[in-house]
Write a protein that holds these residues in place. Sequence first.
Motif, PDB file in Angstrom:
ATOM      1  N   PRO A   1       0.746  -1.223   0.107  1.00 29.62           N
ATOM      2  CA  PRO A   1      -0.098  -0.052  -0.078  1.00 29.62           C
ATOM      3  C   PRO A   1       0.870   1.221  -0.191  1.00 29.62           C
ATOM      4  O   PRO A   1       1.753   1.457   0.972  1.00 29.62           O
ATOM      5  CB  PRO A   1      -0.674  -0.080   1.385  1.00 29.62           C
ATOM      6  N   LEU A   2       0.443   2.139  -1.034  1.00 31.35           N
ATOM      7  CA  LEU A   2       1.118   3.478  -1.082  1.00 31.35           C
ATOM      8  C   LEU A   2       0.178   4.528  -0.953  1.00 31.35           C
ATOM      9  O   LEU A   2      -1.057   4.234  -1.376  1.00 31.35           O
ATOM     10  CB  LEU A   2       1.855   3.499  -2.028  1.00 31.35           C
TER      11      LEU A   2
ATOM     12  N   PRO B   1       7.320  17.158  -3.933  1.00 28.67           N
ATOM     13  CA  PRO B   1       8.515  17.558  -2.912  1.00 28.67           C
ATOM     14  C   PRO B   1       9.402  16.435  -2.594  1.00 28.67           C
ATOM     15  O   PRO B   1       8.945  15.284  -2.894  1.00 28.67           O
ATOM     16  CB  PRO B   1       8.021  18.190  -1.754  1.00 28.67           C
ATOM     17  N   PRO B   2      10.735  16.575  -2.496  1.00 24.18           N
ATOM     18  CA  PRO B   2      11.390  15.573  -2.083  1.00 24.18           C
ATOM     19  C   PRO B   2      11.207  14.663  -1.040  1.00 24.18           C
ATOM     20  O   PRO B   2      10.587  15.225   0.015  1.00 24.18           O
ATOM     21  CB  PRO B   2      12.791  16.137  -1.588  1.00 24.18           C
ATOM     22  N   ASN B   3      11.185  13.203  -1.391  1.00 23.02           N
ATOM     23  CA  ASN B   3      10.734  12.329  -0.344  1.00 23.02           C
ATOM     24  C   ASN B   3      11.320  11.009  -0.661  1.00 23.02           C
ATOM     25  O   ASN B   3      12.211  10.935  -1.741  1.00 23.02           O
ATOM     26  CB  ASN B   3       9.244  12.259  -0.404  1.00 23.02           C
TER      27      ASN B   3
ATOM     28  N   LYS C   1       4.511  11.154  -5.901  1.00 23.17           N
ATOM     29  CA  LYS C   1       3.585  12.156  -5.171  1.00 23.17           C
ATOM     30  C   LYS C   1       3.123  11.353  -3.713  1.00 23.17           C
ATOM     31  O   LYS C   1       2.895  10.076  -3.971  1.00 23.17           O
ATOM     32  CB  LYS C   1       2.269  12.252  -5.920  1.00 23.17           C
ATOM     33  N   LYS C   2       2.773  11.968  -2.646  1.00 22.07           N
ATOM     34  CA  LYS C   2       2.280  11.352  -1.624  1.00 22.07           C
ATOM     35  C   LYS C   2       1.000  11.725  -1.132  1.00 22.07           C
ATOM     36  O   LYS C   2       0.727  13.296  -1.350  1.00 22.07           O
ATOM     37  CB  LYS C   2       3.366  11.615  -0.415  1.00 22.07           C
TER      38      LYS C   2
END
Length: 242
Positions: free
Chosen positions: A147-148, A165-167, A241-242
Amino acid sequence: MAEANSNNEVPPNVTIYINNLNEKIKIDELKKSLRAVFSQFGEILDVLAFKTLKHKGQAWVVFKEVQSATSALRQMQEFPFYDKPMRIQYAKTKSDIIAKADGTFVPREKRKRHEEKGKKRKDQHDANQAGVGVNPSYAGAYGAMPPLSQVPYPGGAKVPEAPAPPNNILFVQNLPHETTPMMLQMLFLQYAGFKEVRMVETKPGIAFVEYGDEMQSTVAMQGLQGFKLTPQNPMLITYAKK
């Protein structure tokens, strides 16, 4: 002792010989994975691996430049490839592609007969592979996607309008459709903090690569941005993307 002596006697050349390879891997996948792993060292003219019993667990990678072969031999010695450390040395015999280029090529009629004999074994081997399934060590990469908090972009290879954004998770696009999770793992495993590769069967051409933190993912992104798994497919890497 004999092996060490033979290594000293073989002069540096453009072809490296690799053994101790995982014999359960299908030849086509093995060759693609080897090309993906070794192309970082320079232009590859050919990757050779055969289905015959005599040549199982072995392969040859032919570079355009001796320097590329030397770098590959030094940096990839004992590299864990499909759960087994690669053993690499310079090839003792000249590859056909080089022999043809310098005019010393002599046809080997036996090769066709070997291939025909190997075809029956391949059919049986493929049937067995279908029953066995994938290596359980990589079930996470091949199986259901963990799962994401995101869903792949509907357009597949479309670039998001606003970059994320950076992750710690990278979104990789423009992959050849024949790309496997293992091919990508071999590439991204070179960078510290690597955790896993996730692909979606229904959406070929994309993948997610997870690292321990955003600094580690950024280093991997910078190192592999534009890397070509095939001449037509430079990788496009962005933050997921989160």
